[in-house]
Design a protein around this motif. Sequence first.
Motif, PDB file in Angstrom:
ATOM      1  N   HIS A   1       1.105  15.941 -33.370  1.00  0.00           N
ATOM      2  CA  HIS A   1      -0.224  16.137 -32.792  1.00  0.00           C
ATOM      3  C   HIS A   1      -0.689  14.950 -31.952  1.00  0.00           C
ATOM      4  O   HIS A   1      -1.626  15.080 -31.162  1.00  0.00           O
ATOM      5  CB  HIS A   1      -1.235  16.402 -33.917  1.00  0.00           C
ATOM      6  N   LEU A   2      -0.038  13.804 -32.121  1.00  0.00           N
ATOM      7  CA  LEU A   2      -0.413  12.624 -31.331  1.00  0.00           C
ATOM      8  C   LEU A   2       0.295  12.595 -29.980  1.00  0.00           C
ATOM      9  O   LEU A   2      -0.186  11.956 -29.041  1.00  0.00           O
ATOM     10  CB  LEU A   2      -0.094  11.346 -32.115  1.00  0.00           C
ATOM     11  N   HIS A   3       1.425  13.291 -29.889  1.00  0.00           N
ATOM     12  CA  HIS A   3       2.198  13.307 -28.641  1.00  0.00           C
ATOM     13  C   HIS A   3       2.619  14.750 -28.360  1.00  0.00           C
ATOM     14  O   HIS A   3       3.750  15.145 -28.659  1.00  0.00           O
ATOM     15  CB  HIS A   3       3.415  12.390 -28.747  1.00  0.00           C
ATOM     16  N   LEU A   4       1.709  15.513 -27.808  1.00  0.00           N
ATOM     17  CA  LEU A   4       1.964  16.935 -27.578  1.00  0.00           C
ATOM     18  C   LEU A   4       2.943  17.137 -26.426  1.00  0.00           C
ATOM     19  O   LEU A   4       2.808  16.523 -25.366  1.00  0.00           O
ATOM     20  CB  LEU A   4       0.662  17.657 -27.259  1.00  0.00           C
ATOM     21  N   ASP A   5       3.918  18.027 -26.638  1.00  0.00           N
ATOM     22  CA  ASP A   5       4.782  18.410 -25.536  1.00  0.00           C
ATOM     23  C   ASP A   5       4.160  19.601 -24.807  1.00  0.00           C
ATOM     24  O   ASP A   5       3.124  20.147 -25.217  1.00  0.00           O
ATOM     25  CB  ASP A   5       6.195  18.725 -26.034  1.00  0.00           C
ATOM     26  N   THR A   6       4.792  20.004 -23.723  1.00  0.00           N
ATOM     27  CA  THR A   6       4.201  21.039 -22.863  1.00  0.00           C
ATOM     28  C   THR A   6       4.067  22.370 -23.579  1.00  0.00           C
ATOM     29  O   THR A   6       3.042  23.055 -23.450  1.00  0.00           O
ATOM     30  CB  THR A   6       5.040  21.212 -21.589  1.00  0.00           C
ATOM     31  N   ILE A   7       5.061  22.776 -24.339  1.00  0.00           N
ATOM     32  CA  ILE A   7       4.995  24.076 -25.004  1.00  0.00           C
ATOM     33  C   ILE A   7       3.857  24.115 -26.024  1.00  0.00           C
ATOM     34  O   ILE A   7       3.203  25.149 -26.205  1.00  0.00           O
ATOM     35  CB  ILE A   7       6.354  24.442 -25.656  1.00  0.00           C
ATOM     36  N   SER A   8       3.572  22.980 -26.671  1.00  0.00           N
ATOM     37  CA  SER A   8       2.447  22.936 -27.619  1.00  0.00           C
ATOM     38  C   SER A   8       1.127  23.107 -26.870  1.00  0.00           C
ATOM     39  O   SER A   8       0.229  23.833 -27.327  1.00  0.00           O
ATOM     40  CB  SER A   8       2.459  21.609 -28.380  1.00  0.00           C
ATOM     41  N   ARG A   9       1.002  22.449 -25.736  1.00  0.00           N
ATOM     42  CA  ARG A   9      -0.224  22.582 -24.938  1.00  0.00           C
ATOM     43  C   ARG A   9      -0.383  24.017 -24.439  1.00  0.00           C
ATOM     44  O   ARG A   9      -1.497  24.560 -24.407  1.00  0.00           O
ATOM     45  CB  ARG A   9      -0.188  21.596 -23.769  1.00  0.00           C
ATOM     46  N   LEU A  10       0.724  24.650 -24.062  1.00  0.00           N
ATOM     47  CA  LEU A  10       0.672  26.050 -23.627  1.00  0.00           C
ATOM     48  C   LEU A  10       0.215  26.967 -24.762  1.00  0.00           C
ATOM     49  O   LEU A  10      -0.548  27.909 -24.533  1.00  0.00           O
ATOM     50  CB  LEU A  10       2.041  26.489 -23.117  1.00  0.00           C
ATOM     51  N   ALA A  11       0.674  26.687 -25.969  1.00  0.00           N
ATOM     52  CA  ALA A  11       0.280  27.515 -27.111  1.00  0.00           C
ATOM     53  C   ALA A  11      -1.212  27.400 -27.385  1.00  0.00           C
ATOM     54  O   ALA A  11      -1.888  28.408 -27.650  1.00  0.00           O
ATOM     55  CB  ALA A  11       1.085  27.113 -28.346  1.00  0.00           C
ATOM     56  N   TYR A  12      -1.752  26.181 -27.315  1.00  0.00           N
ATOM     57  CA  TYR A  12      -3.191  26.007 -27.495  1.00  0.00           C
ATOM     58  C   TYR A  12      -3.974  26.786 -26.430  1.00  0.00           C
ATOM     59  O   TYR A  12      -4.975  27.460 -26.742  1.00  0.00           O
ATOM     60  CB  TYR A  12      -3.567  24.528 -27.422  1.00  0.00           C
ATOM     61  N   LEU A  13      -3.521  26.716 -25.199  1.00  0.00           N
ATOM     62  CA  LEU A  13      -4.239  27.410 -24.127  1.00  0.00           C
ATOM     63  C   LEU A  13      -4.079  28.923 -24.231  1.00  0.00           C
ATOM     64  O   LEU A  13      -4.995  29.665 -23.884  1.00  0.00           O
ATOM     65  CB  LEU A  13      -3.764  26.903 -22.770  1.00  0.00           C
ATOM     66  N   ALA A  14      -2.930  29.376 -24.712  1.00  0.00           N
ATOM     67  CA  ALA A  14      -2.755  30.816 -24.916  1.00  0.00           C
ATOM     68  C   ALA A  14      -3.751  31.326 -25.949  1.00  0.00           C
ATOM     69  O   ALA A  14      -4.362  32.395 -25.785  1.00  0.00           O
ATOM     70  CB  ALA A  14      -1.326  31.115 -25.354  1.00  0.00           C
ATOM     71  N   MET A  15      -3.954  30.549 -27.019  1.00  0.00           N
ATOM     72  CA  MET A  15      -4.956  30.934 -28.007  1.00  0.00           C
ATOM     73  C   MET A  15      -6.355  30.863 -27.407  1.00  0.00           C
ATOM     74  O   MET A  15      -7.208  31.725 -27.667  1.00  0.00           O
ATOM     75  CB  MET A  15      -4.846  30.042 -29.248  1.00  0.00           C
ATOM     76  N   GLY A  16      -6.600  29.845 -26.591  1.00  0.00           N
ATOM     77  CA  GLY A  16      -7.897  29.751 -25.928  1.00  0.00           C
ATOM     78  C   GLY A  16      -8.169  30.954 -25.046  1.00  0.00           C
ATOM     79  O   GLY A  16      -9.297  31.465 -24.992  1.00  0.00           O
ATOM     80  N   TYR A  17      -7.128  31.433 -24.370  1.00  0.00           N
ATOM     81  CA  TYR A  17      -7.272  32.618 -23.528  1.00  0.00           C
ATOM     82  C   TYR A  17      -7.633  33.839 -24.365  1.00  0.00           C
ATOM     83  O   TYR A  17      -8.506  34.628 -23.985  1.00  0.00           O
ATOM     84  CB  TYR A  17      -5.975  32.850 -22.765  1.00  0.00           C
TER      85      TYR A  17
ATOM     86  N   ASN B   1      -4.812  13.513 -25.307  1.00  0.00           N
ATOM     87  CA  ASN B   1      -3.854  12.467 -24.923  1.00  0.00           C
ATOM     88  C   ASN B   1      -3.075  12.865 -23.662  1.00  0.00           C
ATOM     89  O   ASN B   1      -1.867  12.646 -23.565  1.00  0.00           O
ATOM     90  CB  ASN B   1      -2.870  12.185 -26.070  1.00  0.00           C
ATOM     91  N   TRP B   2      -3.802  13.402 -22.693  1.00  0.00           N
ATOM     92  CA  TRP B   2      -3.152  13.943 -21.491  1.00  0.00           C
ATOM     93  C   TRP B   2      -2.481  12.853 -20.659  1.00  0.00           C
ATOM     94  O   TRP B   2      -1.531  13.112 -19.921  1.00  0.00           O
ATOM     95  CB  TRP B   2      -4.194  14.679 -20.661  1.00  0.00           C
ATOM     96  N   ASP B   3      -2.938  11.616 -20.777  1.00  0.00           N
ATOM     97  CA  ASP B   3      -2.317  10.535 -20.017  1.00  0.00           C
ATOM     98  C   ASP B   3      -0.937  10.171 -20.550  1.00  0.00           C
ATOM     99  O   ASP B   3      -0.170   9.467 -19.888  1.00  0.00           O
ATOM    100  CB  ASP B   3      -3.209   9.287 -20.036  1.00  0.00           C
ATOM    101  N   ASP B   4      -0.632  10.631 -21.747  1.00  0.00           N
ATOM    102  CA  ASP B   4       0.633  10.302 -22.398  1.00  0.00           C
ATOM    103  C   ASP B   4       1.605  11.475 -22.231  1.00  0.00           C
ATOM    104  O   ASP B   4       1.829  12.253 -23.142  1.00  0.00           O
ATOM    105  CB  ASP B   4       0.399   9.996 -23.884  1.00  0.00           C
ATOM    106  N   TYR B   5       2.167  11.592 -21.030  1.00  0.00           N
ATOM    107  CA  TYR B   5       3.077  12.702 -20.792  1.00  0.00           C
ATOM    108  C   TYR B   5       4.122  12.327 -19.750  1.00  0.00           C
ATOM    109  O   TYR B   5       3.942  11.403 -18.965  1.00  0.00           O
ATOM    110  CB  TYR B   5       2.316  13.948 -20.323  1.00  0.00           C
ATOM    111  N   SER B   6       5.222  13.050 -19.775  1.00  0.00           N
ATOM    112  CA  SER B   6       6.237  12.979 -18.741  1.00  0.00           C
ATOM    113  C   SER B   6       6.194  14.298 -17.990  1.00  0.00           C
ATOM    114  O   SER B   6       6.281  15.371 -18.591  1.00  0.00           O
ATOM    115  CB  SER B   6       7.617  12.744 -19.371  1.00  0.00           C
ATOM    116  N   TYR B   7       6.067  14.256 -16.687  1.00  0.00           N
ATOM    117  CA  TYR B   7       5.792  15.467 -15.908  1.00  0.00           C
ATOM    118  C   TYR B   7       6.945  16.465 -15.949  1.00  0.00           C
ATOM    119  O   TYR B   7       8.111  16.113 -15.843  1.00  0.00           O
ATOM    120  CB  TYR B   7       5.505  15.109 -14.452  1.00  0.00           C
ATOM    121  N   ASP B   8       6.599  17.727 -16.119  1.00  0.00           N
ATOM    122  CA  ASP B   8       7.493  18.838 -15.822  1.00  0.00           C
ATOM    123  C   ASP B   8       6.645  19.947 -15.219  1.00  0.00           C
ATOM    124  O   ASP B   8       5.433  20.010 -15.423  1.00  0.00           O
ATOM    125  CB  ASP B   8       8.251  19.320 -17.067  1.00  0.00           C
ATOM    126  N   GLU B   9       7.277  20.814 -14.448  1.00  0.00           N
ATOM    127  CA  GLU B   9       6.521  21.787 -13.651  1.00  0.00           C
ATOM    128  C   GLU B   9       5.730  22.769 -14.491  1.00  0.00           C
ATOM    129  O   GLU B   9       4.727  23.316 -14.022  1.00  0.00           O
ATOM    130  CB  GLU B   9       7.457  22.540 -12.697  1.00  0.00           C
TER     131      GLU B   9
END
Length: 272
Positions: free
Chosen positions: A143-159, A180-188
């Motif tokens: 939960h301290l270092h979310l990867d992209t798929i985790s962020r997508l899952a949260y937003l899917a629930m938000g939707y 912790n959005w500043d703590d990421y490595s970019y992917d499309e």
Amino acid sequence: MKNLGSVLKELRKEKGLTQKELDDGICAQSMLSAIENDVYVPNANLLINLANRLGVDLGEISLATNFAISDKADFNETIDELCNQHQYQQMLEFLHKPEVLDNLQTAKQMQAYYYYLGVAQLQTNAVDEAVRSFKLSLTEINHLHLDTISRLAYLAMGYIYSLKNKRTAAVDNIDLAFRNWDDYSYDENQNILYYLASLIYFKLNDYQNSTAYLVDGITFIAKHNSHYMLANCYFLMARLAQEAHDDDERLEAHRRKDLFSELYNEQIFQDF
């Protein structure tokens, strides 16, 4: 960053449509040619009509890169194909096969499995089951270092919560997704995050926050020299402009009724 004309032209060619087939009953072929060559930017209503003809659905998203659910390449290829073609019932049936379940070996594969299961359930209107699946996809995350798929899952629930008009739950999931959005490595695939946040606020009729996330998303895409999700952003932008123009009671939305031209900073062609 690719502009609107280039995006429309690419989508038209992907659908195998000629300019005449796309513009029939919508606008003159000469006007579509001018739009595709960036001589003019269409107004919101025209762009929405073109999007409808192109079969663009604001609620259907294909990932730039799909996640692996197995060590078996053919399983991953099947998910890629079904997800990208939006064949959600078939994807649901595939994910329920015993041989797929038996080959879930790692926490990452389990997370991807439940994420795709949630997507398939959401798109086949089993929304309560989808929420449970998305929650299962988040059970073993950092939960301290979310990867992209985790962020997508949260937003899917938000939707889903936005569809149920549960504003607090929807907004909470947006906040969790961008933690912790500043703590990421970019992917499309991260291009989707801003779009989904904007779509959630759009479903909640909060056009001010929807606009803010959309503008940030377009900036984010441009910053990373990408064009993935631009078409969705442009079409959602058009829907925002349309809603803002039609709803004078929302003062902030009314103030931003020229959103479309503001973002493009170009002439908007009105006379069709």
